[in-house]
Design a protein around this motif. Structure first.
Motif, PDB file in Angstrom:
ATOM      1  N   PRO A   1       0.808  -1.229   0.000  1.00 23.49           N
ATOM      2  CA  PRO A   1       0.000   0.000   0.000  1.00 23.49           C
ATOM      3  C   PRO A   1       0.835   1.270   0.000  1.00 23.49           C
ATOM      4  O   PRO A   1       0.475   2.254  -0.653  1.00 23.49           O
ATOM      5  CB  PRO A   1      -0.841  -0.141   1.276  1.00 23.49           C
ATOM      6  CG  PRO A   1      -0.949  -1.603   1.497  1.00 23.49           C
ATOM      7  CD  PRO A   1       0.352  -2.165   1.044  1.00 23.49           C
ATOM      8  N   LEU A   2       1.959   1.271   0.733  1.00 28.37           N
ATOM      9  CA  LEU A   2       2.846   2.443   0.701  1.00 28.37           C
ATOM     10  C   LEU A   2       3.450   2.641  -0.685  1.00 28.37           C
ATOM     11  O   LEU A   2       3.591   3.784  -1.156  1.00 28.37           O
ATOM     12  CB  LEU A   2       3.958   2.272   1.741  1.00 28.37           C
ATOM     13  CG  LEU A   2       3.524   2.192   3.206  1.00 28.37           C
ATOM     14  CD1 LEU A   2       4.735   1.930   4.095  1.00 28.37           C
ATOM     15  CD2 LEU A   2       2.826   3.475   3.620  1.00 28.37           C
ATOM     16  N   VAL A   3       3.782   1.539  -1.341  1.00 25.95           N
ATOM     17  CA  VAL A   3       4.331   1.628  -2.701  1.00 25.95           C
ATOM     18  C   VAL A   3       3.294   2.223  -3.648  1.00 25.95           C
ATOM     19  O   VAL A   3       3.614   3.060  -4.502  1.00 25.95           O
ATOM     20  CB  VAL A   3       4.798   0.244  -3.169  1.00 25.95           C
ATOM     21  CG1 VAL A   3       5.255   0.280  -4.625  1.00 25.95           C
ATOM     22  CG2 VAL A   3       5.932  -0.263  -2.280  1.00 25.95           C
ATOM     23  N   PHE A   4       2.041   1.826  -3.518  1.00 22.33           N
ATOM     24  CA  PHE A   4       0.985   2.366  -4.374  1.00 22.33           C
ATOM     25  C   PHE A   4       0.804   3.871  -4.154  1.00 22.33           C
ATOM     26  O   PHE A   4       0.587   4.622  -5.109  1.00 22.33           O
ATOM     27  CB  PHE A   4      -0.332   1.636  -4.109  1.00 22.33           C
ATOM     28  CG  PHE A   4      -0.373   0.255  -4.696  1.00 22.33           C
ATOM     29  CD1 PHE A   4       0.441  -0.092  -5.754  1.00 22.33           C
ATOM     30  CD2 PHE A   4      -1.222  -0.709  -4.177  1.00 22.33           C
ATOM     31  CE1 PHE A   4       0.419  -1.369  -6.292  1.00 22.33           C
ATOM     32  CE2 PHE A   4      -1.256  -1.983  -4.702  1.00 22.33           C
ATOM     33  CZ  PHE A   4      -0.440  -2.316  -5.767  1.00 22.33           C
ATOM     34  N   ARG A   5       0.878   4.294  -2.901  1.00 24.08           N
ATOM     35  CA  ARG A   5       0.732   5.731  -2.631  1.00 24.08           C
ATOM     36  C   ARG A   5       1.862   6.530  -3.251  1.00 24.08           C
ATOM     37  O   ARG A   5       1.641   7.621  -3.809  1.00 24.08           O
ATOM     38  CB  ARG A   5       0.681   5.965  -1.131  1.00 24.08           C
ATOM     39  CG  ARG A   5      -0.590   5.456  -0.471  1.00 24.08           C
ATOM     40  CD  ARG A   5      -0.622   5.845   0.997  1.00 24.08           C
ATOM     41  NE  ARG A   5      -1.839   5.355   1.641  1.00 24.08           N
ATOM     42  CZ  ARG A   5      -2.155   5.568   2.912  1.00 24.08           C
ATOM     43  NH1 ARG A   5      -1.309   6.276   3.681  1.00 24.08           N
ATOM     44  NH2 ARG A   5      -3.269   5.104   3.423  1.00 24.08           N
ATOM     45  N   LEU A   6       3.070   6.011  -3.190  1.00 24.48           N
ATOM     46  CA  LEU A   6       4.205   6.714  -3.803  1.00 24.48           C
ATOM     47  C   LEU A   6       4.107   6.696  -5.324  1.00 24.48           C
ATOM     48  O   LEU A   6       4.503   7.670  -5.983  1.00 24.48           O
ATOM     49  CB  LEU A   6       5.520   6.077  -3.338  1.00 24.48           C
ATOM     50  CG  LEU A   6       5.851   6.237  -1.856  1.00 24.48           C
ATOM     51  CD1 LEU A   6       7.115   5.476  -1.506  1.00 24.48           C
ATOM     52  CD2 LEU A   6       6.014   7.712  -1.498  1.00 24.48           C
ATOM     53  N   ARG A   7       3.589   5.625  -5.870  1.00 23.67           N
ATOM     54  CA  ARG A   7       3.448   5.572  -7.331  1.00 23.67           C
ATOM     55  C   ARG A   7       2.417   6.576  -7.830  1.00 23.67           C
ATOM     56  O   ARG A   7       2.551   7.110  -8.942  1.00 23.67           O
ATOM     57  CB  ARG A   7       3.035   4.164  -7.765  1.00 23.67           C
ATOM     58  CG  ARG A   7       4.130   3.117  -7.592  1.00 23.67           C
ATOM     59  CD  ARG A   7       3.795   1.879  -8.361  1.00 23.67           C
ATOM     60  NE  ARG A   7       3.774   2.159  -9.794  1.00 23.67           N
ATOM     61  CZ  ARG A   7       3.309   1.313 -10.706  1.00 23.67           C
ATOM     62  NH1 ARG A   7       2.802   0.155 -10.343  1.00 23.67           N
ATOM     63  NH2 ARG A   7       3.321   1.624 -11.983  1.00 23.67           N
ATOM     64  N   ARG A   8       1.389   6.822  -7.018  1.00 23.19           N
ATOM     65  CA  ARG A   8       0.407   7.830  -7.424  1.00 23.19           C
ATOM     66  C   ARG A   8       0.992   9.233  -7.432  1.00 23.19           C
ATOM     67  O   ARG A   8       0.408  10.143  -8.014  1.00 23.19           O
ATOM     68  CB  ARG A   8      -0.807   7.773  -6.494  1.00 23.19           C
ATOM     69  CG  ARG A   8      -1.721   6.583  -6.765  1.00 23.19           C
ATOM     70  CD  ARG A   8      -3.075   6.777  -6.115  1.00 23.19           C
ATOM     71  NE  ARG A   8      -2.989   6.738  -4.667  1.00 23.19           N
ATOM     72  CZ  ARG A   8      -3.193   5.648  -3.947  1.00 23.19           C
ATOM     73  NH1 ARG A   8      -3.458   4.494  -4.544  1.00 23.19           N
ATOM     74  NH2 ARG A   8      -3.112   5.691  -2.636  1.00 23.19           N
TER      75      ARG A   8
END
Length: 399
Positions: free
Chosen positions: A52-59
């Motif tokens: 989930p942290l990776v997804f937030r950074l990708r956004r």
């Protein structure tokens, strides 16, 4: 003479034998590489926790690799900060605890002898004597030889290597997961691909949710225990708080281990302090079960208690303590697969019953024709012979 089975031809027997040998060989191979499989499972669990942290950074515009590396940097920073702040006082408290153990046992024995209960005076005193002897033997016996020193050094290096390998596995799992997922879903037919995709997502959601929830529970239990022990001025409060946080990860018996050690330390000071610690431990466990677990672990695993017990026992027998810890997320994944297989079976049975019922009892609309519908054939247009009016014979003028 018994008739021979026409299906059991020599070719069929040879194929079945080869299949059995192949299954046995694959089971042996999996057993031999069980450490690699365990490392892969730990890496996947770690990936599910930080994704989930990776997804937030990708956004925010970062690539997947950059996002993962940034999360890793944050994790290393948190671990380094924790080591810098907690390790020095923890070492001091553990050293002081090691020196205070004889006085703690002496105080506990004295309280046992002064008790009004005969069972506590006798059984409690003997138990404390045996525990103290075992502790002294464990502390004084290790004359580390060269082979044992090499084994300890190898174990430390192995732990470091396992941690680094876990991070590498998690990194490549997250970067290559789309390709792996596409290949795995390609093994299913087009009709079942959506269901397989949903099962994959549900397993990832449960594993990641369990890992994040378990880490959060450990942090909350450790912080609450540390603050309470510090407030009542309990000796070795930091070591006891960290011990309570670590034992929180152990299923079923973890809270008893965490609170039991603190109770013994408090009992060496006074029975009143021990009662206060026992009350706090019970209240904290009630708060965890009623408030923390329903909120933190909401829909994370969803396993019934019997499945959890069986998974923990099987994991402990196969791998040991680490297997007991990893048994819950693995058991949750297996439970998702079993539930979906049962759901598919029920849907197929229901569809077959619906089809059989429709064939046996056709709907009235399938047999009745609307009075306003045009005739389907010439036979329908021609009225039946018995429904036509009788014609009179035509008489000639002569008659």
């Amino acid at each position: 003479m018994t008739p021979q089975n026409p299906l059991m031809t020599p070719t069929r027997v040879m194929i079945n034998t080869i299949a059995v040998i192949f299954i046995i060989a694959m089971a042996w191979l999996l057993f031999q590489i069980r450490s690699i499989i365990l490392l892969l499972i730990i890496g996947i669990i770690l990936a599910g926790a930080i994704e989930p942290l990776v997804f937030r950074l990708r956004r925010r515009g970062l690539s997947r690799g950059q996002s993962i590396m940034l999360v890793y940097v944050g994790l290393f920073a948190l671990v380094g900060l924790g080591i810098y702040l907690l390790v020095p006082p923890l070492i001091r408290q553990v050293s002081a605890l090691n020196e205070a153990v004889p006085s703690i046992f002496e105080s506990l024995r004295q309280q046992a002898l002064e008790s009004d209960n005969t069972f506590i005076r006798r059984a409690g005193y003997r138990t404390l004597i045996n525990v103290e002897r075992a502790y002294e033997g464990l502390r004084d016996s290790p004359n580390i030889e060269q082979e044992q020193a090499v084994g300890v050094a190898t174990s430390v290096i192995g732990i470091i290597f396992t941690g680094i390998s876990t991070l590498i596995v998690a990194f490549y799992w997250m970067t290559e997961k789309a390709t792996i997922k596409r290949v795995m879903l390609g093994l299913f037919s087009f009709q079942r691909r959506d269901r397989a995709h949903a099962i994959w997502d549900e397993i990832e959601y449960k594993i990641g949710g369990w890992t994040r929830g378990q880490l959060l529970l450990m942090l909350i239990i450790g912080v609450c225990s540390g603050l309470f022990y510090y407030a009542i001025d309990l000796r070795f409060w930091l070591a006891l708080a960290i011990w309570a946080a670590l034992t929180e990860a152990i299923p079923f018996i973890g809270p008893f281990l965490g609170g039991g050690v603190a109770t013994l330390i408090a009992l060496a000071e006074s029975p009143q302090t021990a009662l206060i610690v026992i009350g706090f431990t019970i209240a904290l466990q009630q708060f965890e079960g009623a408030v923390l677990v329903p909120r933190v672990m909401r829909n994370a695993v969803g396993m019934n208690p019997l499945t959890v017990v069986l998974a923990v026992l099987v994991g402990g027998v196969l791998i040991g303590p680490l297997g007991s810890l990893l048994a819950i997320p693995v058991g949750a994944a297996v439970q998702v697969l079993v539930q979906n297989l049962l759901r598919l079976r029920d849907d197929r049975i229901e569809s077959e019953l619906r089809t059989a019922t429709a064939d046996r009892h056709p709907h009235p609309s399938d047999t009745l024709t609307s009075p306003f519908a045009p005739p389907d054939s010439a036979a329908a247009a021609t009225p039946p012979e018995e429904s036509q009016p009788a014609r009179r014979p035509v008489r000639s003028p002569a008659q």
